[in-house]
Each structure stands twice: as structure tokens, then as C-alpha cells.
Design a protein around this motif. Structure first.
Motif, short mmCIF file in Angstrom:
data_model
loop_
_atom_site.label_atom_id
_atom_site.label_comp_id
_atom_site.label_asym_id
_atom_site.label_seq_id
_atom_site.Cartn_x
_atom_site.Cartn_y
_atom_site.Cartn_z
N UNK A 39 -25.21 -80.75 55.69
CA UNK A 39 -25.07 -81.63 54.54
C UNK A 39 -25.77 -82.96 54.80
N UNK A 40 -25.65 -83.48 56.02
CA UNK A 40 -26.33 -84.72 56.38
C UNK A 40 -27.84 -84.58 56.22
N UNK A 41 -28.42 -83.50 56.73
CA UNK A 41 -29.86 -83.30 56.62
C UNK A 41 -30.31 -83.25 55.17
N UNK A 42 -29.57 -82.50 54.35
CA UNK A 42 -29.96 -82.36 52.94
C UNK A 42 -29.83 -83.68 52.19
N UNK A 43 -28.72 -84.38 52.42
CA UNK A 43 -28.50 -85.65 51.72
C UNK A 43 -29.52 -86.69 52.17
N UNK A 44 -29.81 -86.74 53.46
CA UNK A 44 -30.77 -87.71 53.98
C UNK A 44 -32.14 -87.47 53.36
N UNK A 79 -37.47 -88.09 53.29
CA UNK A 79 -38.01 -87.56 54.54
C UNK A 79 -36.83 -87.06 55.37
N UNK A 80 -37.11 -86.33 56.43
CA UNK A 80 -36.05 -85.84 57.30
C UNK A 80 -35.60 -86.97 58.24
N UNK A 81 -34.40 -86.84 58.84
CA UNK A 81 -33.98 -87.85 59.83
C UNK A 81 -34.97 -87.99 60.98
N UNK A 82 -35.56 -86.89 61.42
CA UNK A 82 -36.53 -86.96 62.51
C UNK A 82 -37.77 -87.73 62.09
N UNK A 83 -38.25 -87.49 60.86
CA UNK A 83 -39.41 -88.24 60.38
C UNK A 83 -39.10 -89.72 60.26
N UNK A 84 -37.91 -90.04 59.77
CA UNK A 84 -37.51 -91.45 59.66
C UNK A 84 -37.49 -92.11 61.02
N UNK A 85 -36.98 -91.42 62.03
CA UNK A 85 -36.93 -91.97 63.38
C UNK A 85 -38.34 -92.18 63.93
N UNK A 86 -39.23 -91.21 63.73
CA UNK A 86 -40.60 -91.37 64.24
C UNK A 86 -41.31 -92.54 63.55
N UNK A 87 -41.01 -92.75 62.28
CA UNK A 87 -41.69 -93.79 61.51
C UNK A 87 -41.23 -95.19 61.92
N UNK A 88 -39.93 -95.33 62.28
CA UNK A 88 -39.39 -96.66 62.48
C UNK A 88 -38.85 -96.94 63.88
N UNK A 89 -38.68 -95.95 64.71
CA UNK A 89 -37.97 -96.14 65.97
C UNK A 89 -38.65 -97.15 66.89
#
Length: 309
Positions: A258-263, A269-279
């Protein structure tokens, strides 16, 4: 951890101004019942306004709605120069009192403010216009400071390129039952939350609570809870190397799927993509755990009470 900040009317003031000088802007996920206008200079990082998470640059100006969870987080400057933050807090009741007792010119701004409860990010042109006004606000006292504040507020309402946020997650009216419900959600969003528990804390029925959220926030309990959890998850993604499943768990999502779909639906974008973009951009600003107290800032309180409650 989300905390309720004590500002403005808490100290007997209907509006309040502070200036901050700091080496970095730490993540301090918080909320308060006042509107907040924040000008950030010389910093780069992420801005969290309710469910909206976006990068900001060297000059950023945003309005936070009452009851809206928010924070800024910025990396230290490579040249070692300090970052500047100027903040104006004000209450809607103060503006309502002024407009009803001798200052009808504020009526138009109050109407604009009604549509800005979810937060507003202002355009570069508006920032350029108000920068000298903020300088005057900082240097002035008394009536000159008040006149400068009104010039700033007028410029905000005239910014046709401003970006309005959200879907009704700011606080619309100070109903004590709604206030109690929001306080409970802000304190327990990382835990399982049942509608019956929120209604009990608010001393009302679940049906009435749904109506209060719909009429006061143009939203519902589930949507507000999701935005609080997503905001916390975004912070963990950019400020830690925790596995994404653990990020979901620590943000209050019992079901990783549910977290993956809602995010993905909310962020595009996926949580992993968000992390790569901003981490890499933000991780340098958060060497401490997310719930460790932030270092003290250079606070310069200004302003004062103008109208007695």
C-alpha cells in the motif's frame, strides 16, 4: 517526530516576526495554529508543506496554512556562509478583527487567504519584489514595521504565478473538536489509528467527525493521515539509508505494498526513485537521527501584540 510549535498567540502576540541565522536548516517536522510566511535565503534543500515535497533554491518564499505539518531541510553551504531565514506568524483572527474595526482594506486579502490554507509557494518575481520589504521589516519598528508587513501581504495576494498547494489539509476553522482530532493525528500518525479513537479524543461521533473534516478541511481523516505519513517517509528516504520497507513501517504504513502504491500515486515516482533523486542533496544535512534534537539557532524575536484578543 512531529511536534506542535508554540508561537504567536502563545506569547500574547497576534503576529510575530523572527530572523534566523544558521549553518544549516535542520528537519523539524512541526505544526501550529498560526499562518506562517517563511523567506529562506542562501540555502538549498527540500521543502515539506503537508503532502507537498519539493526542492527549493537560493531564495524561497512560502506560506504555511494553520495546522499544516511542515519543515524545510537544507544542506550547509560549500563556502561556509550562513543561511538566512525570516519568518512571519499571524493569526486569521487578528486580520478579521482589524478588517472589522477600521481596516476594511484587509477584506480582499482575507478572501485570498481563504484559498491559501493548504499552503502557497510564491514565484521568483514575487520574491524579488518582497526582498527589500523583508529587509525593511527586519530593520523597522513600530508603525513602520506594521506598514511594511501589510505591503508584503498585499504583494502575496497579487502574485498570479504563485503555486497553490494541496487538497484541504490546512485547518479551516478553529473548532475545538477538529483541533483535538488534528492534535491526535499529529501525535500518533506513525501508529495504527482508528476513526473511533480519533472521534473519542475529539468528544464527538465518527459521523460528526467526518463532517467536521469535510467542512473544515475539505478532506477526511484518512487523507490527512496519509499526508503526515508520506511526509515522514520522504524525510527518512532522503536522510537515511534505511531499507524502504522499514521506512514504510516507521512512517506508519503496516502494508508495504500500500505504501508503494500510495507513494507512486502521490509523488509520481517510486520511493527508490525519490531517494536517488534527493538523497545525496539532503543527506549531508542530517548526520543526526531523525528524532534527535536539532542544534540551537540564532533567534532574534521581533514584533509584538497589536490587537488584544
Amino acid at each position: 517526530m512531529l511536534t506542535r510549535e508554540l508561537v504567536g498567540r502563545t506569547f500574547g502576540q497576534d503576529w510575530h516576526y523572527i530572523s534566523l541565522t544558521t549553518e544549516r536548516v535542520p528537519f523539524l517536522w512541526h505544526y501550529h495554529p498560526e499562518f506562517e510566511l517563511t523567506l529562506t535565503l542562501g540555502a538549498q534543500g527540500l521543502r515539506y508543506l503537508g503532502g507537498d515535497v519539493a526542492p527549493f533554491g537560493e531564495a524561497d518564499l512560502a506560506l504555511v496554512g494553520p495546522g499544516q505539518a511542515h519543515t524545510w531541510q537544507a544542506t550547509p553551504r560549500a563556502d561556509g556562509m550562513p543561511q538566512q531565514v525570516q519568518v512571519v506568524y499571524f493569526t486569521e483572527e487578528w486580520l478579521r478583527t482589524l478588517s472589522g474595526h477600521g481596516l476594511p482594506e484587509l477584506t480582499g486579502f482575507r478572501t485570498w487567504l481563504d484559498g491559501a490554507r493548504d499552503g502557497v509557494v510564491f514565484s521568483p518575481a514575487c520574491i524579488a519584489q518582497v526582498l527589500p520589504l523583508f529587509q525593511r521589516l527586519h530593520a523597522s519598528r513600530g508603525m513602520l514595521r506594521l506598514a511594511c508587513l501589510f505591503e508584503i501581504l498585499d504583494a502575496l495576494a497579487r502574485d498570479s504565478d504563485a503555486r497553490r498547494l494541496g487538497a484541504g489539509h490546512g485547518e479551516s476553522r478553529e473548532d475545538p473538536r477538529l483541533r483535538a482530532a488534528l492534535d491526535y493525528l499529529h501525535a500518533h500518525y506513525r501508529e495504527p489509528v482508528a476513526m473511533e479513537d480519533v472521534a473519542r479524543v475529539a468528544a464527538t461521533s465518527p459521523a460528526t467527525l467526518k463532517r467536521l473534516f469535510r467542512e473544515g478541511l475539505f478532506s477526511n481523516v484518512t487523507e490527512v493521515l496519509q499526508q503526515l505519513r508520506l511526509g515522514h517517509a520522504c524525510h527518512l528516504l532522503v536522510s537515511s539509508d534505511l531499507p524502504i520497507q522499514l521506512v514504510a513501517e516507521r512512517s506508519g504504513f503496516a502494508n508495504p505494498g500500500h505504501f508503494y502504491r500510495l507513494f507512486a500515486r502521490q509523488r509520481g515516482c517510486t520511493p527508490a526513485d525519490f531517494r536517488r533523486r534527493h538523497h545525496l542533496l539532503v543527506a549531508q544535512t542530517a548526520p543526526q537521527p531523525f528524532d534527535e534534537p536539532a542544534p540551537s539557532l540564532d533567534l532574534q524575536p521581533c514584533g509584538g501584540p497589536l490587537v488584544q484578543p
